[in-house]
Design an enzyme around this catalytic site. Structure first.
Site, PDB file in Angstrom:
ATOM      1  N   ASP A 230      14.014 -15.244   3.877  1.00  0.00           N
ATOM      2  CA  ASP A 230      13.703 -15.985   2.641  1.00  0.00           C
ATOM      3  C   ASP A 230      14.320 -15.231   1.474  1.00  0.00           C
ATOM      4  O   ASP A 230      14.904 -14.146   1.651  1.00  0.00           O
ATOM      5  CB  ASP A 230      12.181 -16.186   2.461  1.00  0.00           C
ATOM      6  CG  ASP A 230      11.869 -17.471   1.669  1.00  0.00           C
ATOM      7  OD1 ASP A 230      12.276 -17.554   0.493  1.00  0.00           O
ATOM      8  OD2 ASP A 230      11.236 -18.381   2.226  1.00  0.00           O
ATOM      9  N   HIS A 270      15.030 -30.928   3.532  1.00  0.00           N
ATOM     10  CA  HIS A 270      14.711 -31.999   2.564  1.00  0.00           C
ATOM     11  C   HIS A 270      14.836 -31.505   1.113  1.00  0.00           C
ATOM     12  O   HIS A 270      14.763 -32.295   0.188  1.00  0.00           O
ATOM     13  CB  HIS A 270      13.337 -32.626   2.852  1.00  0.00           C
ATOM     14  CG  HIS A 270      12.160 -31.846   2.355  1.00  0.00           C
ATOM     15  ND1 HIS A 270      10.930 -32.428   2.119  1.00  0.00           N
ATOM     16  CD2 HIS A 270      12.010 -30.532   2.056  1.00  0.00           C
ATOM     17  CE1 HIS A 270      10.090 -31.512   1.693  1.00  0.00           C
ATOM     18  NE2 HIS A 270      10.709 -30.358   1.651  1.00  0.00           N
TER      19      HIS A 270
HETATM   20  C1  LIG Z   1       9.784 -25.983   0.693  1.00  0.00           C
HETATM   21  S1  LIG Z   1       9.644 -24.268   0.985  1.00  0.00           S
HETATM   22  C2  LIG Z   1       9.272 -24.237   2.722  1.00  0.00           C
HETATM   23  C3  LIG Z   1       8.572 -22.983   3.145  1.00  0.00           C
HETATM   24  C4  LIG Z   1       8.180 -22.924   4.626  1.00  0.00           C
HETATM   25  N1  LIG Z   1       9.297 -23.140   5.518  1.00  0.00           N
HETATM   26  C5  LIG Z   1       7.079 -23.902   4.918  1.00  0.00           C
HETATM   27  O1  LIG Z   1       7.337 -25.004   5.363  1.00  0.00           O
HETATM   28  O2  LIG Z   1       5.924 -23.563   4.667  1.00  0.00           O
HETATM   29  C6  LIG Z   1      11.333 -23.739   0.929  1.00  0.00           C
HETATM   30  C7  LIG Z   1      11.530 -22.258   1.183  1.00  0.00           C
HETATM   31  O3  LIG Z   1      12.940 -21.976   1.167  1.00  0.00           O
HETATM   32  C8  LIG Z   1      13.147 -20.769   0.456  1.00  0.00           C
HETATM   33  N2  LIG Z   1      14.528 -20.766  -0.075  1.00  0.00           N
HETATM   34  C9  LIG Z   1      15.029 -21.532  -1.073  1.00  0.00           C
HETATM   35  N3  LIG Z   1      16.331 -21.257  -1.268  1.00  0.00           N
HETATM   36  C10 LIG Z   1      16.665 -20.295  -0.368  1.00  0.00           C
HETATM   37  C11 LIG Z   1      17.875 -19.590  -0.088  1.00  0.00           C
HETATM   38  N4  LIG Z   1      18.998 -19.853  -0.754  1.00  0.00           N
HETATM   39  N5  LIG Z   1      17.853 -18.655   0.890  1.00  0.00           N
HETATM   40  C12 LIG Z   1      16.698 -18.376   1.574  1.00  0.00           C
HETATM   41  N6  LIG Z   1      15.531 -19.034   1.361  1.00  0.00           N
HETATM   42  C13 LIG Z   1      15.511 -19.975   0.397  1.00  0.00           C
HETATM   43  C14 LIG Z   1      12.083 -20.815  -0.631  1.00  0.00           C
HETATM   44  O4  LIG Z   1      11.832 -19.557  -1.205  1.00  0.00           O
HETATM   45  C15 LIG Z   1      10.888 -21.389   0.136  1.00  0.00           C
HETATM   46  O5  LIG Z   1      10.133 -20.374   0.756  1.00  0.00           O
END
Ligand SMILES: C[S@@+](CC[C@H](N)C(=O)[O-])C[C@H]1O[C@@H](n2cnc3c(N)ncnc32)[C@H](O)[C@@H]1O
Length: 366
Positions: A230, A270
């Site tokens: 993350d 999404h």
């Molecule tokens: C909608 S949340 C989903 C979190 C988890 N997978 C869940 O369903 O509970 C999206 C996740 O993607 C991470 N994220 C966003 N952009 C990212 C990137 N460029 N690289 C790594 N992680 C990223 C965010 O910090 C967040 O934790």
């Protein structure tokens, strides 16, 4: 020529009034959301739960320390929330007695001490940072630049830029995701859904937040090496003693995904445009071995129109689709749209299992 009146013989006044009521429902449906927020903030689900039996309005007001002058207002709040099915009520003795309120299976999910409590998710969805961009939707349709979201227009940065900039919002957002993940992992454990990962030696949960899902997989399949990738500002919030054998890696999904037999993407794609999803899927493809050698990508996300038979889920899917439009460059996708992405990222084969209510499990092979 004179404009035709709406109320005339072929459109009886009764129908027009009915249509007006329907429009009012659309215009005022934010009241339902705000009432939910208020009920959680006051702790009504917890009081109903702890009371252990139906509670009268005056008892509820006492437990909540609400002044007597506001008891009628509390009655209005409860009446609406009973009408919308969040709470239930009954009266004894031919309706003479005071009404008593109790939880429904839906509001049981708002009780703090329940493992599957999703109040943090509801409160984050109704937080001002998340709500304000929706007011700019019309402006965005007319004037939003390519790739700019209503969220960008409102806050001058994207959703994950905002979690980086505001520690409090970062914590709130991560806890919202974790609360959803706790419910999903409960269901997954119950239905033995992590069997989808049986046989792999390692799995990386990409965008896995604070690791709720990865920890659940580690417990169900202790022989599997579990990792979470993350953003650095998310990983930095997780103390060593909270890691429970899961490896946390700060990084960027667009740059590199650590090699593993399986890549998990729960509620990730999404958030992103088709173009970005194809980039992410290509990074996933580089990270896993071929199907023959046990490699796979497991996606947990909405497939629009596919649900486990709960008709209300389709409306939730459509709400989520609009929410993604407001907050991110992403959207909810139909099977045809998913298939196009998989094809563009050069994956050979996929399988959809609609097993998580609104969401499905999609297995993707190299
Ligand atoms: C909608 S949340 C989903 C979190 C988890 N997978 C869940 O369903 O509970 C999206 C996740 O993607 C991470 N994220 C966003 N952009 C990212 C990137 N460029 N690289 C790594 N992680 C990223 C965010 O910090 C967040 O934790």
């Amino acid at each position: 020529m004179q404009a035709m009146g709406l109320i005339q013989e072929n459109q009886p006044a009764k129908d027009t009034l009915q249509n007006k009521a329907q429009l009012w429902n659309h215009a005022l449906s934010f009241i339902r959301s705000m009432s939910l927020k208020c009920a959680i903030e006051l702790g009504i689900p917890d009081v109903l739960h702890n009371h252990g039996k139906p509670i009268t309005l005056s008892e509820l007001a006492t437990f909540l320390s609400i002044p007597p002058s506001k008891t009628p207002a509390l009655g209005s709040l409860m009446r609406l929330l009973v009408h919308s099915g969040l709470f239930a009520s009954h009266r004894h003795q031919g309706g003479g007695e005071e009404e008593s309120y109790f939880l429904t299976p839906t509001s049981q999910l708002l009780v703090k001490e329940e493992k599957a409590c999703i109040s943090p998710f509801a409160l984050t969805a109704l937080n001002w940072i998340v709500l304000v961009p929706g007011r700019r939707l019309g402006q965005w349709f007319r004037a939003g630049a390519a790739g700019e979201t209503p969220f960008d227009m409102a806050h001058g940065k994207g959703l994950f830029g905002e979690t980086n900039a505001r520690a409090e919002f970062n914590e709130m957002f991560n806890e919202a995701m974790a609360s959803d993940a706790r419910l999903v992992t409960e269901v997954a454990l119950l239905r033995r859904q992590w069997e989808v990962l049986r046989g792999v030696r390692s799995v990386v949960d990409v965008g896995g937040g604070t690791g709720t899902v990865a920890k659940s997989i580690a417990k169900a399949l202790p022989e599997v090496r579990c990792m979470v990738l993350d953003l650095p500002h998310v990983v930095a919030t997780i103390d060593e003693e909270q890691r429970e054998g899961v490896e946390f890696i700060g990084g960027d999904i667009f740059e590199r995904i650590p090699p593993a037999d399986a890549v998990l993407l729960k509620w990730i794609l999404h958030d992103w445009s088709d173009e970005d999803c194809i980039k992410i899927l290509k990074r996933c493809k580089e990270a896993i071995p071929t199907k023959k050698d046990g490699g796979k990508v497991v996606i947990i996300d909405v497939v629009v129109g596919v649900t486990t038979d709960i008709s209300i889920s389709v409306e939730s899917q459509l709400f989520l689709d609009m929410e993604m439009m407001i907050l991110t460059t992403g959207k909810e996708r139909s099977e045809i749209e998913w298939k196009r992405l998989f094809h563009a990222a050069d994956f050979s084969d996929y399988k959809i299992t609609p097993s998580m209510g609104l969401r499905s499990v999609i297995e993707l092979y190299n």
